[in-house]
Design a protein around this motif. Structure first.
Motif, PDB file in Angstrom:
ATOM      1  N   LEU A 145       0.860  -1.188   0.000  1.00  0.00           N
ATOM      2  CA  LEU A 145       0.000   0.000   0.000  1.00  0.00           C
ATOM      3  C   LEU A 145       0.893   1.234   0.000  1.00  0.00           C
ATOM      4  CD1 LEU A 145      -2.933   1.009   0.126  1.00  0.00           C
ATOM      5  CD2 LEU A 145      -2.724   1.043   2.593  1.00  0.00           C
ATOM      6  N   ALA A 146       1.707   1.364  -1.015  1.00  0.00           N
ATOM      7  CA  ALA A 146       2.592   2.516  -1.091  1.00  0.00           C
ATOM      8  C   ALA A 146       1.772   3.760  -1.378  1.00  0.00           C
ATOM      9  CB  ALA A 146       3.628   2.307  -2.200  1.00  0.00           C
ATOM     10  N   GLY A 174     -12.208   8.006   0.404  1.00  0.00           N
ATOM     11  CA  GLY A 174     -11.828   6.637   0.111  1.00  0.00           C
ATOM     12  C   GLY A 174     -10.578   6.585  -0.744  1.00  0.00           C
ATOM     13  N   PRO A 175      -9.959   5.387  -0.886  1.00  0.00           N
ATOM     14  CA  PRO A 175      -8.756   5.255  -1.709  1.00  0.00           C
ATOM     15  C   PRO A 175      -9.090   5.311  -3.194  1.00  0.00           C
ATOM     16  CG  PRO A 175      -9.423   3.117  -0.878  1.00  0.00           C
ATOM     17  CD  PRO A 175     -10.343   4.129  -0.249  1.00  0.00           C
ATOM     18  N   SER A 176      -8.129   5.770  -3.987  1.00  0.00           N
ATOM     19  CA  SER A 176      -8.321   5.839  -5.431  1.00  0.00           C
ATOM     20  C   SER A 176      -8.375   4.456  -6.051  1.00  0.00           C
ATOM     21  CB  SER A 176      -7.203   6.671  -6.061  1.00  0.00           C
ATOM     22  OG  SER A 176      -5.931   6.124  -5.720  1.00  0.00           O
ATOM     23  N   THR A 177      -7.669   3.495  -5.443  1.00  0.00           N
ATOM     24  CA  THR A 177      -7.731   2.093  -5.871  1.00  0.00           C
ATOM     25  C   THR A 177      -7.866   1.229  -4.632  1.00  0.00           C
ATOM     26  OG1 THR A 177      -5.317   1.886  -5.810  1.00  0.00           O
ATOM     27  CG2 THR A 177      -6.322   2.495  -7.924  1.00  0.00           C
ATOM     28  N   ALA A 178      -8.431   0.046  -4.785  1.00  0.00           N
ATOM     29  CA  ALA A 178      -8.681  -0.832  -3.641  1.00  0.00           C
ATOM     30  C   ALA A 178      -7.371  -1.391  -3.093  1.00  0.00           C
ATOM     31  CB  ALA A 178      -9.605  -1.964  -4.055  1.00  0.00           C
ATOM     32  N   PRO A 179      -7.066  -1.173  -1.799  1.00  0.00           N
ATOM     33  CA  PRO A 179      -5.851  -1.735  -1.199  1.00  0.00           C
ATOM     34  C   PRO A 179      -6.052  -3.197  -0.829  1.00  0.00           C
ATOM     35  CG  PRO A 179      -7.068  -0.517   0.441  1.00  0.00           C
ATOM     36  CD  PRO A 179      -7.823  -0.357  -0.854  1.00  0.00           C
ATOM     37  N   ASP A 180      -4.937  -3.898  -0.583  1.00  0.00           N
ATOM     38  CA  ASP A 180      -5.017  -5.273  -0.103  1.00  0.00           C
ATOM     39  C   ASP A 180      -5.587  -5.294   1.300  1.00  0.00           C
ATOM     40  OD1 ASP A 180      -3.878  -6.147  -2.453  1.00  0.00           O
ATOM     41  OD2 ASP A 180      -1.826  -6.048  -1.642  1.00  0.00           O
ATOM     42  N   ARG A 181      -6.129  -6.459   1.712  1.00  0.00           N
ATOM     43  CA  ARG A 181      -6.721  -6.588   3.040  1.00  0.00           C
ATOM     44  C   ARG A 181      -5.661  -6.525   4.122  1.00  0.00           C
ATOM     45  NH1 ARG A 181     -11.275  -8.143   5.693  1.00  0.00           N
ATOM     46  NH2 ARG A 181     -11.015  -9.360   7.594  1.00  0.00           N
ATOM     47  N   LEU A 182      -4.496  -7.135   3.881  1.00  0.00           N
ATOM     48  CA  LEU A 182      -3.428  -7.145   4.873  1.00  0.00           C
ATOM     49  C   LEU A 182      -2.334  -6.185   4.432  1.00  0.00           C
ATOM     50  CD1 LEU A 182      -3.206 -10.964   5.655  1.00  0.00           C
ATOM     51  CD2 LEU A 182      -4.414  -9.190   6.927  1.00  0.00           C
ATOM     52  N   PRO A 225      -8.058  -1.145   4.885  1.00  0.00           N
ATOM     53  CA  PRO A 225      -8.005  -2.436   5.592  1.00  0.00           C
ATOM     54  C   PRO A 225      -7.820  -2.260   7.104  1.00  0.00           C
ATOM     55  CG  PRO A 225      -5.888  -2.005   4.593  1.00  0.00           C
ATOM     56  CD  PRO A 225      -6.781  -0.866   4.176  1.00  0.00           C
ATOM     57  N   LEU A 226      -8.691  -1.495   7.739  1.00  0.00           N
ATOM     58  CA  LEU A 226      -8.601  -1.280   9.194  1.00  0.00           C
ATOM     59  C   LEU A 226      -9.423  -2.347   9.906  1.00  0.00           C
ATOM     60  CD1 LEU A 226      -9.017   2.606   9.188  1.00  0.00           C
ATOM     61  CD2 LEU A 226      -6.899   1.265   9.113  1.00  0.00           C
ATOM     62  N   VAL A 227      -8.995  -3.611   9.777  1.00  0.00           N
ATOM     63  CA  VAL A 227      -9.807  -4.731  10.256  1.00  0.00           C
ATOM     64  C   VAL A 227      -9.213  -5.428  11.470  1.00  0.00           C
ATOM     65  CG1 VAL A 227     -10.893  -5.154   8.022  1.00  0.00           C
ATOM     66  CG2 VAL A 227      -8.684  -6.217   8.536  1.00  0.00           C
ATOM     67  N   THR A 228      -8.129  -4.896  12.016  1.00  0.00           N
ATOM     68  CA  THR A 228      -7.542  -5.428  13.246  1.00  0.00           C
ATOM     69  C   THR A 228      -7.177  -4.251  14.143  1.00  0.00           C
ATOM     70  OG1 THR A 228      -5.248  -5.377  12.469  1.00  0.00           O
ATOM     71  CG2 THR A 228      -6.542  -7.371  11.964  1.00  0.00           C
ATOM     72  N   PRO A 229      -7.083  -4.484  15.470  1.00  0.00           N
ATOM     73  CA  PRO A 229      -6.640  -3.403  16.343  1.00  0.00           C
ATOM     74  C   PRO A 229      -5.272  -2.853  15.945  1.00  0.00           C
ATOM     75  CG  PRO A 229      -7.567  -5.189  17.641  1.00  0.00           C
ATOM     76  CD  PRO A 229      -7.458  -5.692  16.234  1.00  0.00           C
ATOM     77  N   GLU A 230      -4.382  -3.740  15.489  1.00  0.00           N
ATOM     78  CA  GLU A 230      -3.042  -3.300  15.101  1.00  0.00           C
ATOM     79  C   GLU A 230      -3.099  -2.371  13.885  1.00  0.00           C
ATOM     80  OE1 GLU A 230      -3.003  -6.820  17.507  1.00  0.00           O
ATOM     81  OE2 GLU A 230      -3.951  -6.475  15.552  1.00  0.00           O
ATOM     82  N   ALA A 231      -3.974  -2.679  12.928  1.00  0.00           N
ATOM     83  CA  ALA A 231      -4.112  -1.830  11.753  1.00  0.00           C
ATOM     84  C   ALA A 231      -4.668  -0.459  12.143  1.00  0.00           C
ATOM     85  CB  ALA A 231      -5.016  -2.501  10.720  1.00  0.00           C
ATOM     86  N   CYS A 232      -5.655  -0.466  13.062  1.00  0.00           N
ATOM     87  CA  CYS A 232      -6.220   0.797  13.525  1.00  0.00           C
ATOM     88  C   CYS A 232      -5.154   1.639  14.217  1.00  0.00           C
ATOM     89  CB  CYS A 232      -7.376   0.531  14.487  1.00  0.00           C
ATOM     90  SG  CYS A 232      -8.814  -0.265  13.733  1.00  0.00           S
ATOM     91  N   GLU A 233      -4.355   0.995  15.069  1.00  0.00           N
ATOM     92  CA  GLU A 233      -3.312   1.718  15.787  1.00  0.00           C
ATOM     93  C   GLU A 233      -2.303   2.337  14.823  1.00  0.00           C
ATOM     94  OE1 GLU A 233      -2.071  -1.564  18.261  1.00  0.00           O
ATOM     95  OE2 GLU A 233      -2.770  -0.516  20.039  1.00  0.00           O
ATOM     96  N   ALA A 234      -1.936   1.567  13.777  1.00  0.00           N
ATOM     97  CA  ALA A 234      -0.943   2.059  12.828  1.00  0.00           C
ATOM     98  C   ALA A 234      -1.469   3.265  12.067  1.00  0.00           C
ATOM     99  CB  ALA A 234      -0.558   0.944  11.855  1.00  0.00           C
ATOM    100  N   PHE A 235      -2.711   3.205  11.615  1.00  0.00           N
ATOM    101  CA  PHE A 235      -3.284   4.322  10.872  1.00  0.00           C
ATOM    102  C   PHE A 235      -3.411   5.553  11.760  1.00  0.00           C
ATOM    103  CE2 PHE A 235      -6.863   6.744   9.133  1.00  0.00           C
ATOM    104  CZ  PHE A 235      -6.414   6.936   7.829  1.00  0.00           C
ATOM    105  N   ILE A 236      -3.874   5.339  13.010  1.00  0.00           N
ATOM    106  CA  ILE A 236      -3.995   6.448  13.953  1.00  0.00           C
ATOM    107  C   ILE A 236      -2.628   7.077  14.222  1.00  0.00           C
ATOM    108  CG2 ILE A 236      -4.531   7.037  16.347  1.00  0.00           C
ATOM    109  CD1 ILE A 236      -6.713   4.850  16.208  1.00  0.00           C
ATOM    110  N   CYS A 237      -1.616   6.228  14.351  1.00  0.00           N
ATOM    111  CA  CYS A 237      -0.260   6.735  14.579  1.00  0.00           C
ATOM    112  C   CYS A 237       0.160   7.637  13.424  1.00  0.00           C
ATOM    113  CB  CYS A 237       0.714   5.571  14.743  1.00  0.00           C
ATOM    114  SG  CYS A 237       2.425   6.047  15.048  1.00  0.00           S
TER     115      CYS A 237
END
Length: 399
Positions: free
Chosen positions: A5-6, A56-64, A97-109
């Motif tokens: 997800l560059a 939203g994103p311009s293209t669909a990102p991967d889930r992980l 792909p904010l589907v785990t607590p870790e993903a949410c934390e990373a985006f918030i960071c």
């Protein structure tokens, strides 16, 4: 396998459609509202693209996605989110792909808000899920109505972020309302009465552990002062509330009940327009004791008129997996969900522009509680409790 997800490949943009189907929210008859006046409203129309700004994103990102890549995207998204929140007061972020607590934390960071501990008005401190705070407890068949998060505190959240980790199989809608629309429904006479009587006095009453003998299920949400302050030392407990801007006194025949109060205006300048904005929780009972600033009780007919104005403009928003609902906490009120199960919730408190920003994850519907069958669970902003298992999050209790 971790996807890519560059930021150069995937960018966020303003969109004009709701990715998750929206339907009218129906509050189950078995659900009891803490504020019974609010219980008259059993159905709420869904939000539309006219109500919230969508990103939203311009293209669909991967889930992980790798945490660093989510942080990079959060950093890239910050200016766009700030602009949309200033314009609309409510933003629905979709397609990430904010589907785990870790993903949410990373985006918030990546959003780069300074972390700050969440300070509840009356409930006990929240348990942690990573760096996020789980919410507190209230019985599953109760629902606290629309409110601005922690707005009674001297320092209140500027924004709240609600994130869906797993989609609700039934119910789970968030109820939201524009503070500007609510203000339009409040009469000038009511606003002037609050101004003439010194605003609103918010009083929090914390009993001692030794004096709590009630079997009322709602007592689990009303923490003792030992629980709320995480100490058995009265001077330390008092100092905590004084540091938050409250006046403290000890009451009761044994002087073992802590009362902490502060006074705030009922109407403030709109941060976006400067116009008068109705911003208070005069209607919240019984956990937070509200009166006029001069200590006189607020008349029932005044509270009735306030509730009518709020119910008239409340709408529902059904979050899909990975979606995030961002609200300007001064301009929008929220009830996290009207009926939920397979529940997931996590919260982080963040400081921005000298105000807290609360970031959270939430999901809901009907929960199978084994031998007792399906258990109805209702929740609100302060009131979720969950535990981790190998199969995901499982509801243990809820407020």
């Amino acid at each position: 396998m971790t996807g890519s997800l560059a930021p150069s490949r995937v960018s966020l943009q303003r969109t004009g459609r709701l990715a998750t189907p929206q339907a009218k929210a129906v509050v189950p008859e078995g659900c009891r509202f803490i504020n019974q006046r609010w219980a008259k409203a059993r159905q709420f129309d869904p939000v539309t693209p006219r109500d919230v700004a969508m990103i939203g994103p311009s293209t669909a990102p991967d889930r992980l996605v790798a945490p660093q890549q989510l942080q990079d995207l959060g950093q890239q998204a910050r200016p766009l989110i700030d602009e949309a929140l200033y314009e609309a007061g409510a933003v629905l972020l979709q397609g990430l792909p904010l589907v785990t607590p870790e993903a949410c934390e990373a985006f918030i960071c990546g959003l780069s808000y300074q972390q700050q501990e969440y300070q509840p008005s009356v409930g006990p401190p929240r348990r942690k899920i990573g760096s996020l705070d789980a919410a507190t407890n209230i019985p599953g068949d109760y629902l606290v109505d629309l409110h601005n998060e922690s707005i009674a505190n001297p320092l209140y959240p500027a924004k709240i972020f609600l994130m869906c980790l797993n989609p609700a199989c039934k119910g789970g809608e968030n109820l939201i309302a524009s503070g500007e629309a609510i203000t339009a429904g409040i009469s000038h006479n009511i606003m002037q009465r609050f101004a003439d009587k010194g605003g609103i006095k918010y009083t929090r009453i914390f009993r001692s552990q030794e004096s709590v003998t009630s079997t009322n299920p709602l007592i689990s949400y009303e923490a003792t002062w030992q629980e709320r302050a995480s100490t058995k030392d009265k001077s330390v407990a008092a100092a905590l509330f004084e540091s938050l801007g409250c006046t403290v006194q000890w009451t009761g025949c044994k002087e073992d009940t802590l009362e902490a109060w502060n006074i705030k205006p009922a109407v403030v300048p709109n941060p976006a327009t400067g116009e008068p904005l109705w911003l208070n929780v005069a209607h919240i009972h019984p956990f937070l004791h509200c009166s006029y600033g001069d200590g006189e009780p607020i008349e029932d007919e005044v509270l009735e008129a306030i509730d009518e104005a709020r119910m008239a403009v409340t709408k529902s928003c059904n979050l899909g997996p990975g979606e995030m609902l961002m609200l300007d906490n001064t301009r929008w009120g929220v009830v996290d969900a009207v009926c939920c199960a397979d529940l997931t919730s996590a919260w982080a408190a963040v400081n921005s522009n000298q105000h807290q920003v609360l970031c959270g994850a939430l999901k809901g519907c009907l929960c199978d509680n084994g031998a007792n069958g399906a258990q109805l669970i209702a929740m609100q902003t302060h009131s979720l409790s969950c535990s981790l298992s190998r199969s995901g999050y499982q509801v243990t209790s809820i407020s």
